[in-house]
Design a protein around this motif. Structure first.
Motif, PDB file in Angstrom:
ATOM      1  N   LYS A  30      10.594 -85.582  15.116  1.00  0.00           N
ATOM      2  CA  LYS A  30       9.338 -84.910  13.806  1.00  0.00           C
ATOM      3  C   LYS A  30      11.013 -84.257  13.038  1.00  0.00           C
ATOM      4  CE  LYS A  30       7.159 -80.489  13.846  1.00  0.00           C
ATOM      5  NZ  LYS A  30       6.300 -79.377  14.738  1.00  0.00           N
ATOM      6  N   THR A  31      10.507 -84.288  11.576  1.00  0.00           N
ATOM      7  CA  THR A  31      10.828 -83.105  10.970  1.00  0.00           C
ATOM      8  C   THR A  31      10.029 -82.699   9.508  1.00  0.00           C
ATOM      9  OG1 THR A  31      10.571 -85.032   8.794  1.00  0.00           O
ATOM     10  CG2 THR A  31      12.529 -85.544  10.414  1.00  0.00           C
ATOM     11  N   LYS A  73      16.603 -80.340  18.572  1.00  0.00           N
ATOM     12  CA  LYS A  73      16.305 -79.952  17.580  1.00  0.00           C
ATOM     13  C   LYS A  73      17.990 -80.171  17.079  1.00  0.00           C
ATOM     14  CE  LYS A  73      14.369 -76.463  15.757  1.00  0.00           C
ATOM     15  NZ  LYS A  73      13.300 -75.320  16.468  1.00  0.00           N
ATOM     16  N   TYR A  80      14.858 -78.392  10.269  1.00  0.00           N
ATOM     17  CA  TYR A  80      15.291 -79.279  10.778  1.00  0.00           C
ATOM     18  C   TYR A  80      14.683 -80.211  11.677  1.00  0.00           C
ATOM     19  CZ  TYR A  80      11.331 -77.233  13.426  1.00  0.00           C
ATOM     20  OH  TYR A  80       9.771 -76.788  13.879  1.00  0.00           O
ATOM     21  N   CYS A  81      15.362 -80.934  12.280  1.00  0.00           N
ATOM     22  CA  CYS A  81      15.269 -82.597  13.368  1.00  0.00           C
ATOM     23  C   CYS A  81      14.381 -82.492  14.503  1.00  0.00           C
ATOM     24  CB  CYS A  81      15.402 -83.455  12.493  1.00  0.00           C
ATOM     25  SG  CYS A  81      14.969 -85.219  13.401  1.00  0.00           S
ATOM     26  N   GLU A  82      13.178 -82.917  15.239  1.00  0.00           N
ATOM     27  CA  GLU A  82      13.847 -82.289  16.547  1.00  0.00           C
ATOM     28  C   GLU A  82      13.381 -84.113  16.885  1.00  0.00           C
ATOM     29  OE1 GLU A  82      11.277 -78.529  16.797  1.00  0.00           O
ATOM     30  OE2 GLU A  82      10.049 -80.216  17.382  1.00  0.00           O
ATOM     31  N   GLY A 107      12.362 -85.708  21.010  1.00  0.00           N
ATOM     32  CA  GLY A 107      10.597 -85.231  21.876  1.00  0.00           C
ATOM     33  C   GLY A 107      10.610 -86.059  23.462  1.00  0.00           C
ATOM     34  N   TYR A 157       7.831 -82.681  25.376  1.00  0.00           N
ATOM     35  CA  TYR A 157       7.855 -82.116  24.845  1.00  0.00           C
ATOM     36  C   TYR A 157       6.616 -81.562  23.977  1.00  0.00           C
ATOM     37  CZ  TYR A 157       8.142 -82.718  19.547  1.00  0.00           C
ATOM     38  OH  TYR A 157       9.056 -81.887  18.594  1.00  0.00           O
ATOM     39  N   ARG A 192      11.508 -78.494  22.795  1.00  0.00           N
ATOM     40  CA  ARG A 192      11.910 -79.799  22.673  1.00  0.00           C
ATOM     41  C   ARG A 192      12.893 -80.234  23.335  1.00  0.00           C
ATOM     42  NH1 ARG A 192      10.303 -75.666  20.276  1.00  0.00           N
ATOM     43  NH2 ARG A 192       9.398 -76.907  19.044  1.00  0.00           N
TER      44      ARG A 192
END
Length: 189
Positions: A116-117, A92, A102-104, A106, A84, A89
């Motif tokens: 992560k947002t 997602k 979005y939100c990820e 990884g 990541y 990623r």
């Protein structure tokens, strides 16, 4: 009533002898676009599903439904992708209301995991844990840190139970509470 657009009924009937290993794939997609020299943009999908339903009666749609059980080890989803970073990623999740939000999730080297947002036009990409039970944190590094984007401003040291809150402008300025043997408590500024 049950209807299948495509059904694969794959039964393994042979016995795997002791010391032998059987690898089976009900569907195997081997896709490679590395050979041609691209001059444009190539966007490719290993698996692409579009589903559209309605609201008459009761309709439920599942883009992917995985039921994995009965083995010594069961893994519902295995994702093996590059570590990541800014361009790679593992998962997602895109907002249907705004495709830029979005939100990820990884995984990088040594299993370092990032959630992560992003709100592409603001700062409302909150992360909420709605937990029906307790939240347990077990950091092997024995510290829980909160960072304001520049500095760690909150440090909870689990090894020597100490709660330390730092000034975000000067982390050398702080307030701490330490609990020792027999509940002896020290407050430091």
């Amino acid at each position: 009533k049950l209807a299948d657009g495509l059904k694969i009924d794959y039964d393994v009937t042979g016995i795997v002898a002791s010391g032998q290993v059987l690898y089976s794939k009900a569907i195997n997609i081997d896709y490679d676009q590395g050979s041609p020299t691209m001059v444009g943009t190539a966007i490719d999908y290993g698996l692409y599903a579009t589903m559209d339903g309605g609201t008459s009666g009761t309709q439920l749609l599942y883009g992917a439904f995985l039921d994995v059980e009965g083995a010594d080890t069961n893994t519902g989803l295995w994702i093996d992708a590059p570590a990541y970073d800014a361009t790679n990623r593992h998962i997602k999740l895109i907002s249907a209301a705004d495709s830029g939000d979005y939100c990820e999730i990884g995984v990088g080297a040594a299993g370092a995991t990032t959630i992560k947002t992003l709100d592409d036009d603001g700062t409302a990409a909150n992360l909420t844990f709605d937990v029906d039970g307790d939240i347990t944190l077990k950091p092997a590094g024995l510290n829980i840190l909160f960072n304001d984007g520049s500095n760690n401003v909150f440090d909870f040291d689990i090894a020597d139970p100490t709660l330390k809150i730092m000034d975000d402008a000067d982390t050398g300025d702080y307030f701490s509470i330490n609990v020792g043997a027999a509940g002896a408590t020290t407050i430091t500024t």
